[in-house]
Design a protein around this motif. Structure first.
Motif, PDB file in Angstrom:
ATOM      1  N   LEU A 126      38.329 -95.922  17.114  1.00  0.00           N
ATOM      2  CA  LEU A 126      37.852 -96.781  18.196  1.00  0.00           C
ATOM      3  C   LEU A 126      36.954 -96.012  19.159  1.00  0.00           C
ATOM      4  O   LEU A 126      35.866 -96.473  19.531  1.00  0.00           O
ATOM      5  CB  LEU A 126      39.058 -97.359  18.940  1.00  0.00           C
ATOM      6  CG  LEU A 126      38.778 -98.282  20.122  1.00  0.00           C
ATOM      7  CD1 LEU A 126      37.992 -99.509  19.686  1.00  0.00           C
ATOM      8  CD2 LEU A 126      40.089 -98.698  20.782  1.00  0.00           C
ATOM      9  N   LEU A 127      37.395 -94.828  19.560  1.00  0.00           N
ATOM     10  CA  LEU A 127      36.612 -94.040  20.516  1.00  0.00           C
ATOM     11  C   LEU A 127      35.295 -93.591  19.891  1.00  0.00           C
ATOM     12  O   LEU A 127      34.248 -93.613  20.558  1.00  0.00           O
ATOM     13  CB  LEU A 127      37.422 -92.831  20.988  1.00  0.00           C
ATOM     14  CG  LEU A 127      36.731 -91.919  22.006  1.00  0.00           C
ATOM     15  CD1 LEU A 127      36.366 -92.686  23.271  1.00  0.00           C
ATOM     16  CD2 LEU A 127      37.603 -90.712  22.329  1.00  0.00           C
TER      17      LEU A 127
ATOM     18  N   ALA B 143      37.426-101.764  29.050  1.00  0.00           N
ATOM     19  CA  ALA B 143      38.411-100.711  29.297  1.00  0.00           C
ATOM     20  C   ALA B 143      38.912-100.189  27.963  1.00  0.00           C
ATOM     21  O   ALA B 143      38.818-100.865  26.928  1.00  0.00           O
ATOM     22  CB  ALA B 143      39.570-101.232  30.142  1.00  0.00           C
ATOM     23  N   LEU B 144      39.471 -98.986  28.006  1.00  0.00           N
ATOM     24  CA  LEU B 144      39.936 -98.342  26.782  1.00  0.00           C
ATOM     25  C   LEU B 144      41.313 -97.739  27.033  1.00  0.00           C
ATOM     26  O   LEU B 144      41.534 -97.065  28.054  1.00  0.00           O
ATOM     27  CB  LEU B 144      38.940 -97.253  26.381  1.00  0.00           C
ATOM     28  CG  LEU B 144      39.048 -96.623  24.998  1.00  0.00           C
ATOM     29  CD1 LEU B 144      38.898 -97.673  23.910  1.00  0.00           C
ATOM     30  CD2 LEU B 144      37.978 -95.539  24.843  1.00  0.00           C
ATOM     31  N   ILE B 145      42.241 -97.996  26.119  1.00  0.00           N
ATOM     32  CA  ILE B 145      43.585 -97.417  26.165  1.00  0.00           C
ATOM     33  C   ILE B 145      43.800 -96.648  24.871  1.00  0.00           C
ATOM     34  O   ILE B 145      43.610 -97.191  23.775  1.00  0.00           O
ATOM     35  CB  ILE B 145      44.665 -98.500  26.315  1.00  0.00           C
ATOM     36  CG1 ILE B 145      44.431 -99.340  27.576  1.00  0.00           C
ATOM     37  CG2 ILE B 145      46.060 -97.878  26.333  1.00  0.00           C
ATOM     38  CD1 ILE B 145      45.338-100.563  27.667  1.00  0.00           C
ATOM     39  N   LEU B 146      44.202 -95.390  24.980  1.00  0.00           N
ATOM     40  CA  LEU B 146      44.461 -94.570  23.797  1.00  0.00           C
ATOM     41  C   LEU B 146      45.858 -93.968  23.881  1.00  0.00           C
ATOM     42  O   LEU B 146      46.256 -93.435  24.923  1.00  0.00           O
ATOM     43  CB  LEU B 146      43.432 -93.447  23.665  1.00  0.00           C
ATOM     44  CG  LEU B 146      41.959 -93.861  23.495  1.00  0.00           C
ATOM     45  CD1 LEU B 146      41.063 -92.635  23.433  1.00  0.00           C
ATOM     46  CD2 LEU B 146      41.778 -94.731  22.257  1.00  0.00           C
ATOM     47  N   GLY B 147      46.604 -94.064  22.785  1.00  0.00           N
ATOM     48  CA  GLY B 147      47.932 -93.478  22.696  1.00  0.00           C
ATOM     49  C   GLY B 147      47.948 -92.357  21.678  1.00  0.00           C
ATOM     50  O   GLY B 147      47.566 -92.563  20.524  1.00  0.00           O
TER      51      GLY B 147
ATOM     52  N   ALA C  74      34.483 -83.486  33.141  1.00  0.00           N
ATOM     53  CA  ALA C  74      33.206 -82.780  33.187  1.00  0.00           C
ATOM     54  C   ALA C  74      32.039 -83.705  33.530  1.00  0.00           C
ATOM     55  O   ALA C  74      31.060 -83.276  34.143  1.00  0.00           O
ATOM     56  CB  ALA C  74      32.946 -82.079  31.859  1.00  0.00           C
ATOM     57  N   VAL C  75      32.142 -84.971  33.135  1.00  0.00           N
ATOM     58  CA  VAL C  75      31.040 -85.915  33.399  1.00  0.00           C
ATOM     59  C   VAL C  75      31.364 -86.867  34.548  1.00  0.00           C
ATOM     60  O   VAL C  75      30.598 -87.794  34.836  1.00  0.00           O
ATOM     61  CB  VAL C  75      30.670 -86.719  32.125  1.00  0.00           C
ATOM     62  CG1 VAL C  75      30.233 -85.793  31.014  1.00  0.00           C
ATOM     63  CG2 VAL C  75      31.832 -87.618  31.678  1.00  0.00           C
TER      64      VAL C  75
ATOM     65  N   GLN D 272      27.199 -91.818  30.499  1.00  0.00           N
ATOM     66  CA  GLN D 272      26.706 -93.130  30.103  1.00  0.00           C
ATOM     67  C   GLN D 272      27.635 -93.830  29.108  1.00  0.00           C
ATOM     68  O   GLN D 272      27.778 -95.051  29.122  1.00  0.00           O
ATOM     69  CB  GLN D 272      25.301 -93.001  29.493  1.00  0.00           C
ATOM     70  CG  GLN D 272      24.207 -92.633  30.477  1.00  0.00           C
ATOM     71  CD  GLN D 272      24.326 -91.192  30.981  1.00  0.00           C
ATOM     72  OE1 GLN D 272      24.689 -90.289  30.223  1.00  0.00           O
ATOM     73  NE2 GLN D 272      24.035 -90.995  32.266  1.00  0.00           N
ATOM     74  N   ASN D 273      28.260 -93.072  28.203  1.00  0.00           N
ATOM     75  CA  ASN D 273      29.051 -93.735  27.156  1.00  0.00           C
ATOM     76  C   ASN D 273      30.553 -93.739  27.426  1.00  0.00           C
ATOM     77  O   ASN D 273      31.325 -94.355  26.690  1.00  0.00           O
ATOM     78  CB  ASN D 273      28.767 -93.131  25.773  1.00  0.00           C
ATOM     79  CG  ASN D 273      29.213 -91.673  25.659  1.00  0.00           C
ATOM     80  OD1 ASN D 273      30.038 -91.187  26.427  1.00  0.00           O
ATOM     81  ND2 ASN D 273      28.655 -90.968  24.669  1.00  0.00           N
ATOM     82  N   ALA D 274      30.984 -93.049  28.476  1.00  0.00           N
ATOM     83  CA  ALA D 274      32.430 -92.976  28.754  1.00  0.00           C
ATOM     84  C   ALA D 274      32.928 -94.292  29.344  1.00  0.00           C
ATOM     85  O   ALA D 274      32.439 -94.750  30.376  1.00  0.00           O
ATOM     86  CB  ALA D 274      32.719 -91.823  29.709  1.00  0.00           C
ATOM     87  N   ILE D 275      33.899 -94.884  28.687  1.00  0.00           N
ATOM     88  CA  ILE D 275      34.523 -96.120  29.166  1.00  0.00           C
ATOM     89  C   ILE D 275      35.771 -95.751  29.951  1.00  0.00           C
ATOM     90  O   ILE D 275      36.514 -94.834  29.568  1.00  0.00           O
ATOM     91  CB  ILE D 275      34.895 -97.026  27.973  1.00  0.00           C
ATOM     92  CG1 ILE D 275      33.638 -97.379  27.180  1.00  0.00           C
ATOM     93  CG2 ILE D 275      35.611 -98.291  28.438  1.00  0.00           C
ATOM     94  CD1 ILE D 275      33.932 -98.094  25.871  1.00  0.00           C
TER      95      ILE D 275
END
Length: 470
Positions: free
Chosen positions: A323-324, A341-345, A417-418, A387-390
């Motif tokens: 997904l990421l 939004a993004l959820i990661l486990g 960092a960003v 720019q691409n970080a959700i």
């Protein structure tokens, strides 16, 4: 009501019937005597059944209302001699073949069908040839289970569960249907623990959960992706527009874990979300970037539904990487959409040899595994930009021995960092593949039923509430 009575009852609005493979013509006679059908044709390919039918017809004094025709399916049946056809007492493959060969004669007819086996093949044929199933009955007759349907020529919408379980039966779950599938559930439970092959075991577990959800009358639909074995399932709570969770289960890029499917659906539906589960890894022969393409195609297709509100991606383990990666490399997939939004486990993130989950990348890349340029590109902590970080909610366990916690820490560092937004929960105990960490997802494994960790769902929903209200 027995099988013959049910078939005859379904013909009550007909005028003239054509009973293909008539055998004794019991249903045809019953329909004329009880349900005001004016007459019909008893047809069969063999002389024996026609003699049996003649005997039944004579005994009931219906010689002037029923015509006997020796015919291979519909071959010798006049087009204007019937408005409804009965096909019963044969296998689904044979019935489908008869319908296919007689397609020109049935295009504007009603069809009453009872297949002794492979009923799904019949339903699939009907849906593909623009018939709509308007009645379905399930019953036991002399200890044998039967499903009987009435279909009419009409455009329709259907999904895989409609084909397998019946569009009406699966929604109303009549007593015979329940009994039949309760027996299936008990059979599956009795054999699952004895299956040695892990993938076969997971497939049986998924089938078990699928049937259990059907029996609960849950609103779910299943669609294949791009004519492959990969598929997605939609779980819409209702007709309202709601935030929608797109679940990408883990499974080491080898399969998609049932533990991270329906239990996740239930947890987030209880919080008021629509949920979609995407099985992007049913074709394990497909290498990168195909799993990501399947995932995106499913998301794009579901987003056409007006019930989909805010779009939230939820990925576990290798499913989190899939997904990421699709989110960070949108241009590779010609994907214009950005998730809200993004959820990661406990996600797989890095290809750093000190922390990488080698099995996941081996399954994803196969012969490309030695390509260092590709490996570098798939080390996602190196691909994060402002720019691409959700906006990200991330969680995992410090003691995860399968996918090192350093995967998540590297991702947090990249977000930092960003200057991107991330909330991270690192629990001090627990292993890998915890899903929602409750009794349902643990499947009886007490080491995966951890209330302390199951709180991550509440934390994630509180985070989403704050974010989506902005």
């Amino acid at each position: 009501m027995n099988r013959i009575e049910c078939i005859a009852y379904m013909a009550k609005d007909s005028t003239y019937l054509c009973d293909i493979g008539c055998d004794h013509a019991y249903a045809l006679v019953e329909a004329i005597k009880k349900y005001n059908v004016l007459g019909g044709i008893a047809a069969d390919i063999a002389d024996g059944p026609l003699q049996n039918a003649l005997k039944t017809i004579t005994q009931n004094h219906l010689e002037h209302q029923i015509q006997l025709i020796k015919s291979n399916g519909f071959d010798l049946i006049p087009d204007d001699a019937f408005d409804t056809a009965i096909l019963a007492g044969m296998g689904g493959i044979l019935i489908t073949s008869i319908l296919k060969n007689g397609i020109q004669k049935i295009q504007n007819k009603a069809l009453i069908i009872e297949a002794n086996c492979d009923m799904w093949r019949v339903r699939e044929f009907l849906f593909l040839h623009h018939f709509k199933i308007v009645k379905e009955e399930a019953l036991y007759d002399m200890g044998k289970y039967y499903e009987i349907l009435l279909a009419i020529p009409q455009e329709n919408q259907y999904d895989v569960y409609d084909v397998v379980y019946g569009p009406i039966l699966r929604r109303i779950c009549p007593p015979a249907f329940k009994t039949y599938y309760e027996n299936k559930i008990n059979l599956l439970k009795s054999v699952i623990d004895n299956i040695a092959d892990e993938q076969q075991k997971e497939a049986k577990k998924e089938l078990l959960k699928e049937i259990q959800w059907i029996m609960l009358g849950k609103n779910m639909e299943k669609y294949y992706i791009n004519q492959t074995k990969n598929y997605y399932r939609t779980y819409f709570l209702d007709l309202k527009k709601r935030p929608t969770i797109f679940v990408s289960p883990g499974g080491g890029y080898q399969y998609t874990s049932p533990r991270e499917s329906e239990p996740v659906v239930e947890a987030f539906q209880n919080k008021g979300y629509h949920v979609v589960v995407i099985n992007y890894r049913e074709t394990k022969e497909d290498v990168y970037p195909l799993p990501g393409k399947y995932l995106i195609q499913a998301i794009e297709e579901v987003c056409k539904d007006e019930r989909v509100g805010a779009k939230i991606g939820l990925g576990f383990s290798a499913g989190g990487h899939c997904l990421l990666e699709a989110c960070l490399h949108k241009e590779d997939y010609a994907w214009n959409r950005k998730l809200d939004a993004l959820i990661l486990g406990y996600p797989v993130i890095t290809t750093d040899m000190n922390y990488m989950h080698k099995g996941s990348f081996q399954n994803l890349l196969q012969e490309k595994m030695e390509d260092q340029q590709v490996l570098e590109y798939l080390s996602l902590e190196k691909e994060v930009t402002k720019q691409n970080a959700i906006d990200l909610f991330l969680w995992g366990t410090y003691t995860d021995t399968s996918v090192s916690v350093m995967n998540s820490l590297k991702l947090v560092e990249a977000y930092y960092a960003v200057g991107a937004n991330v909330e991270y929960h690192m629990f001090p105990l627990g292993g890998h593949g915890l899903s929602v960490a409750n009794q349902i997802s643990s499947e009886g494994n007490i080491e995966k039923n951890i209330p302390y960790i199951s709180r991550w769902v509440d934390f994630a929903c509180e985070w989403l509430d704050l974010k989506l209200k902005k």
